[in-house]
Design an enzyme around this catalytic site. Structure first.
Site, mmCIF file in Angstrom:
data_model
loop_
_atom_site.group_PDB
_atom_site.id
_atom_site.type_symbol
_atom_site.label_atom_id
_atom_site.label_comp_id
_atom_site.label_asym_id
_atom_site.label_seq_id
_atom_site.Cartn_x
_atom_site.Cartn_y
_atom_site.Cartn_z
ATOM 1 N N HIS A 198 21.893 0.521 15.156
ATOM 2 C CA HIS A 198 21.724 1.809 14.486
ATOM 3 C C HIS A 198 22.937 2.110 13.605
ATOM 4 O O HIS A 198 23.992 1.491 13.757
ATOM 5 C CB HIS A 198 21.574 2.951 15.503
ATOM 6 C CG HIS A 198 20.211 3.040 16.110
ATOM 7 N ND1 HIS A 198 19.844 2.272 17.194
ATOM 8 C CD2 HIS A 198 19.115 3.785 15.775
ATOM 9 C CE1 HIS A 198 18.584 2.548 17.512
ATOM 10 N NE2 HIS A 198 18.116 3.465 16.666
ATOM 11 N N LYS A 257 25.453 7.319 15.091
ATOM 12 C CA LYS A 257 24.698 7.556 16.335
ATOM 13 C C LYS A 257 25.656 7.746 17.509
ATOM 14 O O LYS A 257 26.625 7.004 17.648
ATOM 15 C CB LYS A 257 23.743 6.382 16.605
ATOM 16 C CG LYS A 257 22.850 6.633 17.801
ATOM 17 C CD LYS A 257 21.630 5.749 17.792
ATOM 18 C CE LYS A 257 20.766 5.969 19.017
ATOM 19 N NZ LYS A 257 20.195 7.312 19.066
HETATM 20 P P1 NAD Z 1 22.009 14.809 13.241
HETATM 21 O O1 NAD Z 1 23.350 14.979 13.899
HETATM 22 O O2 NAD Z 1 21.973 14.440 11.784
HETATM 23 O O3 NAD Z 1 21.129 16.146 13.420
HETATM 24 C C1 NAD Z 1 21.127 16.958 14.558
HETATM 25 C C2 NAD Z 1 21.115 18.396 14.044
HETATM 26 O O4 NAD Z 1 20.902 19.262 15.150
HETATM 27 C C3 NAD Z 1 22.457 18.787 13.396
HETATM 28 O O5 NAD Z 1 22.214 19.365 12.126
HETATM 29 C C4 NAD Z 1 23.037 19.799 14.384
HETATM 30 O O6 NAD Z 1 23.826 20.799 13.758
HETATM 31 C C5 NAD Z 1 21.741 20.378 14.967
HETATM 32 N N1 NAD Z 1 21.947 21.073 16.253
HETATM 33 C C6 NAD Z 1 22.711 20.721 17.311
HETATM 34 N N2 NAD Z 1 22.637 21.663 18.267
HETATM 35 C C7 NAD Z 1 21.791 22.641 17.806
HETATM 36 C C8 NAD Z 1 21.317 23.869 18.333
HETATM 37 N N3 NAD Z 1 21.704 24.324 19.519
HETATM 38 N N4 NAD Z 1 20.474 24.603 17.585
HETATM 39 C C9 NAD Z 1 20.067 24.174 16.348
HETATM 40 N N5 NAD Z 1 20.513 23.016 15.797
HETATM 41 C C10 NAD Z 1 21.356 22.260 16.523
HETATM 42 O O7 NAD Z 1 21.238 13.729 14.115
HETATM 43 P P2 NAD Z 1 19.875 12.941 13.785
HETATM 44 O O8 NAD Z 1 20.195 11.583 13.308
HETATM 45 O O9 NAD Z 1 18.965 13.815 12.975
HETATM 46 O O10 NAD Z 1 19.293 12.773 15.264
HETATM 47 C C11 NAD Z 1 19.064 13.885 16.115
HETATM 48 C C12 NAD Z 1 18.485 13.398 17.443
HETATM 49 O O11 NAD Z 1 17.198 12.810 17.221
HETATM 50 C C13 NAD Z 1 19.322 12.318 18.150
HETATM 51 O O12 NAD Z 1 19.251 12.543 19.539
HETATM 52 C C14 NAD Z 1 18.612 11.020 17.770
HETATM 53 O O13 NAD Z 1 18.820 9.989 18.695
HETATM 54 C C15 NAD Z 1 17.174 11.498 17.778
HETATM 55 N N6 NAD Z 1 16.220 10.686 16.994
HETATM 56 C C16 NAD Z 1 15.007 10.488 17.570
HETATM 57 C C17 NAD Z 1 14.007 9.833 16.876
HETATM 58 C C18 NAD Z 1 12.633 9.723 17.500
HETATM 59 O O14 NAD Z 1 11.722 9.138 16.873
HETATM 60 N N7 NAD Z 1 12.424 10.292 18.674
HETATM 61 C C19 NAD Z 1 14.262 9.324 15.590
HETATM 62 C C20 NAD Z 1 15.522 9.548 15.021
HETATM 63 C C21 NAD Z 1 16.499 10.250 15.741
#
Ligand code: NAD
Length: 270
Positions: free
Chosen positions: A157, A161
């Site tokens: 990744h 991450k």
């Molecule tokens: P990222 O850090 O770019 O985004 C996360 C966002 O959530 C940030 O903007 C952060 O400010 C916000 N956030 C954190 N706490 C919050 C709260 N209490 N209220 C509102 N917003 C809040 O990360 P990302 O790459 O977008 O990934 C996010 C999550 O999704 C990770 O856990 C990642 O592993 C997961 N993910 C899952 C899949 C899937 O298909 N299930 C795919 C991609 C990423």
């Protein structure tokens, strides 16, 4: 029937912005709001503009309670503690909650499961069609092969991450363990360093790579003497996860409360 109102928590994150574009592009959906973590400099900005869609009039807020009250479904790709808190709001408002966040501790998972008595919750470490097929194939291949085959899971990744191995890698390991009739947590070898000794027969090993802007790559390797099978999935764009998440939000409408996975949404069976 009216359009399904979809909110996004963590709407300014990498997935949040991809989700905003996907909701906007999907027929039958309406983007009804988005929140960010308190103190984020994105609060007060226009979500459409942040997502490259032009002005939308939807302003990034910091009140998830109001969002869960207003939405038919909320998409949540944030952080484990945040998703656990959001789950209580989903239950309170009986709002569908699509959780893509990974890296949960048992405490967070328990909070999510508590919400499923009142809300439809779809939770998946990976929302893409391809990975969900890979999960089914991994279980099938593990069940077909004898224990001569060592199982190793390799994932890569992007450099940002924060959890490892990825939630998807662990889900693949669990699928392999299930196919083999093993207890995953007993056989998982999650980190090797130094003089580790020989590989234990029956272990499911993990190897983790981080770098660049890689969206997500996973391989399950079945290795015996003189032959090797590898099942792989390569994600080229976050849109594949966003498509799955929006499909889950639409599927959730009218389902009875409970905890569901993408196999339910995609009709893949177990
Ligand atoms: P990222 O850090 O770019 O985004 C996360 C966002 O959530 C940030 O903007 C952060 O400010 C916000 N956030 C954190 N706490 C919050 C709260 N209490 N209220 C509102 N917003 C809040 O990360 P990302 O790459 O977008 O990934 C996010 C999550 O999704 C990770 O856990 C990642 O592993 C997961 N993910 C899952 C899949 C899937 O298909 N299930 C795919 C991609 C990423």
């Amino acid at each position: 029937m009216g359009r399904t109102k979809i909110g996004i928590v963590g709407c300014a994150g990498r997935m949040g912005l991809t989700l905003a574009r996907q909701v906007t592009a999907t027929e039958g959906c309406e983007l009804c709001g988005g929140t960010e973590v308190a103190g984020s400099e994105q609060i007060g900005r226009d979500l459409g503009e942040l997502a490259g869609l032009g002005s939308s009039g939807i302003i990034v807020g910091d009140d998830p309670a109001a969002l869960f009250a207003a939405a038919d479904a909320v998409l949540d790709f944030t952080a484990p503690a945040a998703s656990a808190t959001h789950a209580a709001l989903a239950a309170e408002n009986e709002t569908a909650h699509v959780i893509g966040t990974t890296g949960f501790e048992p405490l967070h998972q328990a909070a999510i499961e508590a919400a499923t008595t009142r809300a439809v919750v779809v939770q998946a470490a990976n929302m893409s069609l391809g990975v969900n097929l890979l999960l089914a194939l991994t279980r099938q291949v593990a069940a077909a092969l004898d224990p001569e085959f060592d199982i190793e899971i390799v994932e890569m990744h992007h450099r940002h991450k924060v959890d490892a191995p990825s939630g998807t890698a662990l889900a693949l390991g669990r699928a392999a363990a299930l196919g083999r009739g093993a207890d995953h947590d007993e056989v998982a070898a999650r980190g090797r360093d130094g003089i580790t000794g020989e590989r234990e027969r029956g272990d499911i090993g993990y190897a983790v790579l981080r770098g660049g802007n890689v969206v997500g790559e996973h391989s399950v390797v079945f290795a015996a003497d003189d032959e090797r099978i590898a099942l792989s999935h390569i994600a080229g764009n976050r849109a594949i996860f966003a498509r799955g998440a929006v499909a889950a939000a639409l599927w959730a409408q009218g389902q009875p409360p409970g905890l569901y996975g993408m196999a339910d949404v995609l009709g893949l069976g177990n």
